[in-house]
Structure formats: C-alpha cells, structure tokens
Design a protein around this motif. Sequence first.
Motif, short mmCIF file in Angstrom:
data_model
loop_
_atom_site.label_atom_id
_atom_site.label_comp_id
_atom_site.label_asym_id
_atom_site.label_seq_id
_atom_site.Cartn_x
_atom_site.Cartn_y
_atom_site.Cartn_z
N THR A 120 -17.04 7.21 6.44
CA THR A 120 -16.35 6.32 7.37
C THR A 120 -15.64 5.19 6.64
OG1 THR A 120 -18.03 6.82 9.04
CG2 THR A 120 -16.66 4.87 9.40
N LEU A 121 -16.34 4.56 5.69
CA LEU A 121 -15.71 3.50 4.91
C LEU A 121 -14.56 4.03 4.07
CD1 LEU A 121 -18.89 1.53 3.75
CD2 LEU A 121 -17.33 0.99 5.64
N GLY A 122 -14.71 5.23 3.52
CA GLY A 122 -13.62 5.84 2.78
C GLY A 122 -12.43 6.16 3.66
N TYR A 123 -12.73 6.56 4.89
CA TYR A 123 -11.67 6.87 5.86
C TYR A 123 -10.82 5.63 6.15
CZ TYR A 123 -9.86 9.83 9.62
OH TYR A 123 -9.06 10.61 10.41
N ILE A 124 -11.51 4.49 6.36
CA ILE A 124 -10.78 3.25 6.60
C ILE A 124 -10.07 2.79 5.34
CG2 ILE A 124 -11.07 0.82 7.26
CD1 ILE A 124 -13.39 1.65 9.02
#
Length: 560
Positions: free
Chosen positions: A202-206
């Motif tokens: 999720t953090l990588g996606y953002i």
Amino acid sequence: MSYSTAASSWEDMSTVQVQGAADECHLVMKLNGSQRCLFILNTPDCSQEDGFISYLRVAFCSFPAHLFPLAIFLYALWLLLLFMALGLTASKFFCPNLSAISATLRLTHNVAGVTFLALGNGAPDVFSAVAAFSHPHTAGLAIGALFGAGIFVTTVVAGGVALVKPFTVASRPFLRDVIFYMCAVFWTFVILFKGQMTLGETLGYISLYVLYVLTVIISAYIYNRQKRFINGPLQNSPAHVPALHSESDDESPGYTPSSSIQGCESEYQPLLPYTESTTQIFLGSLNPVDGRKWRRKPWYWRALKVVKIPMEVLLVLTVPVVDPDKEDRNWRRPLNCLHLLTGPLVCVLTFNSGKYGLFYIQGEFPVWALTLAVGSFLGLIVFCSTVNDRPPRYHFLFALLGFLVSAMWINTAASEVVSLLRTLGVVFSLSNTVLGLTLLAWGNSIGDCFSDITIARQGYPRMAISACFGGIIFNMVFGVGLGCLLQMFTHDNVVKLEPEGLLGWVLAGALGCSLAISFVLVPLQRFHLSRAYGFFLLVFYAVFLLVALLTEFGKIRMDW
C-alpha cells in the motif's frame, strides 16, 4: 394456508436466511413481499453501518410491497441529487480553497497541478473509493468505479476531444502519463491476482504517485532550462503567461490560475461610494443567484439552478471560500464568523456518520455542544476584532477550514452514494463491480467529460487530453492506496481484494488494453489524434461495455 404449508414456507425462508448470512443479501428478492423485511433485519450482510440512511431497511420495511417501485424511483432521484452535490461541492468550494492554499504556499503550476488540482478534480472518485473500501462487501464498487472511470475517460472523453478538435498531442507528457498509468494498472492487476494487499504494498502504491510528481517537476525544470538556453536572454525577463494559452509540453494538465477579470464588471460598479451594512453583506452572501446570469441563461439552466439552490445555500452557510485573486479575498465578515461555528459542527456531525458527534464527555456533555460553544466563542472574537471592508492577516486560515469542511461534505455524499448503489445492486441483482463501472464511474466522470470537451472546443485540446490521462493516475493510486491504508488502521494489516469473478478480470484487461493501444497507436500516428482515432476509441468503449454486461448476466462465462 395449512399448517404444513406454513411450516414449509418458514423452513424455506430459514434456509435462505442461513445462506444470506454468508454474503448473500441479494437473495431477498427471491422471497415474498411479506418476508423481505424480516430477512433484511436478520441477515448480517444486509446491514449498512456507514451513512445516515439504511436504504435496504427503508425500502423493504418502510414501504408496502405495492409501493416498492416508488421507493426505487425516489432512490434514483436521490442518487442524481447526490451526484449533483458531489460535483457542486468539488467545483465551487473544494477546488477554490485548494487553489487558495497552493497560492498561499506559492507552489508552481506543475506542483499544484499534480497535487492540489488533482485532488480537487478527483475528490468524488477518491472519496467514493475510500468509502467503498471501508467494508469488504463494497470493495467491488471501488474497483469497478476506478477501473470503469479510467476506461471511460481514456476512451469516451479522449475520443470526444479528438472528434471535436483533431490535434497533435504533446509527446513527452502523453508518454509519461500513459506509462505511469500503465504501471499503476499493472500493479493493481497483480494485487487482484494475489487477492490481498499488505501495508508495504500500500505504501509503495502511494509512493508511485510521489514518483510521478517528482518526474513532472524534474521534466518541467529541464524543459524550462532548455527553453531559456535556446531562446537566450530574451526569455530571462519574467512575464506572466496564463496557463490556458501556454503550449509548454510539460505544463500540468488543467491547472489554470484564476485571473481577476475586472473589465466586464466595471460597468456595474456604482458611480458613488457605497458601503454595505453588516446585515446587507450577510444576506447578499447567501444569495446564490446572479441576476445578470439568470437573465442570459436558457430555461433548462434555470430549472437546474432552482434544484441546486438549497444545496448551495447550505454549503455557503457552512463552507468558507477564499479567493486570492479578489481584492478583498472573498472576505465576508458576518458569514465568515458564522463559518467558525457551522464549519466545525459539520465536521463533527458528518465524521463517521455523526457517531463521534453524539458522544458524551464523561457521560454528561455532548461533543456537538462543546464544538458549538467553542465555535461561537471564536466567531465572536473574530467579529469583534475585524472590520467589514478589510480581511484580517489570518484570513488564509479560512481556506484550510473550507478545505476540511468541503472534504467532509464530499465524503458524506460519497458514503451515501456507495450505500445507495449497493441497495440498487441488491434490488436488481447486479454485482458491485458492474455498478461501479457504470453508474458510479459515469456519475463521477461525466463532469470531466463535458469540461474537457468544452476546453477542446475553445481551442485547447492539449490541455483536455492531458487532463484525461493525468488526473486518473491520482484517482487510481490514491483511491486504492488510501482506501486500503485506512482499512488497515481500523482492521487487519492485510486487505482482501477479490474481484467478482470473470467481470473483474474483464475490467482490468480492458483498461490495460485501452492504455496499450493508445501507447502504440498514438506514436504511430506521429502523435496526431484524428477523428477516425476518436471514433475508434468510442467503438472500443461500446464493445467493452457490451462484453462487461454480457459477462455480468452470465452470457459470457469461463469454466475453470
């Protein structure tokens, strides 16, 4: 009816209830009218925790069976009003305050375009996705809406722009936006294949969007530096060029700073100095109708305006708007002081459907009353320490308040839209994914469609096509990333994302194909978008929609 027949009917209903507890709320339509209310009340999957209205209970329990079509008709009208409220709040309250914040922070057009402007334009999509991700059984709405809106914008809107105004697209920004969007779609496709999303993913996606913003800033810096080097010292003198007339390849899509157009208003200025009283300022601020515009507009515009007036008055009473291009920065002393009372009260009563606003401090004093008291105290201080004709130094803080309050209004309307669409899905036996890619995607994207085509007709097709591809990157990355991140804070560290059968893969594959086709065909045409290419995009969307609906109704299926 005999005892054995009644017992058999009750056993059948009990069996349906047991099945319904396992995520089968749509089975309610297979029951008789007299049994549906009991099924809705006893089936956990039919409970609607978010939103102020339990649409399933109202439809099946408050309306008699013979008036059930009336309930669905009223829901359809209410859905249109909610979409209208989303667009109105975003365009007239959310976006202007974001522009004021970016102007106060002195952000460049590129930074503001890919951050604040993207948030303003994509607010309905992002908030709808976040609201849908709040529960696993509505996550399909978010996936369908984000993918469906992506296909709609990159085919229908882009095709409409090409049909209206054939043009040559800016090569580098186009390739940049398509590549980043393809990366986001591919990443989402992998996540759907895995069926889950972890905190790191999720953090990588953002972070993918952060990388996109940095790429825009760096490419704009390199472009401007090369332009100054080629053109020499003549370009070193600062000159204000409105973004609307600029043909820079690396300018941000759709960011047009507000300019004060005083010439056309000068004839309406009074000949003698005139000072309005506090009461006149307050009453004038509440009037959402411009008499000169009202006389020039056609009848259907007036009819729509009449419908919007109650919404506009409510928003004007609760949301402050700061306009840095006006001499008084839109300072309305009595109304802005009232905003210090109504704005925080709206935030408290709309956050989590008002559950926190109804809490009692130590069991005695309600939170909403405390908010009302503090807001009244602050409003009184500001009213006594300011004047009508000059904004205070801290007036920019009202832009932050307006941003927060308008965001809460948008989130509230988006939550109601999600709950209402799920109810319509239960009634018509439609999956959340197909509702997302049709009604929710169309409702959130139709405004972008008209605005982009209008911009193209005015002679700025480059800006329109840039908005098509640039804005939806933000919507997808933050819609999925932020929605999953908020769910992780309240539930587990892993979010389950399961597409609803073959339709989910059709949706993801169609979006990937539309981007891949644009990535290949547009450079082959030397980046010239002709009317033939625009017609091809419209046909592509029609074929996709037909395949999606045939898949939904079981005409196309795959036996694993």
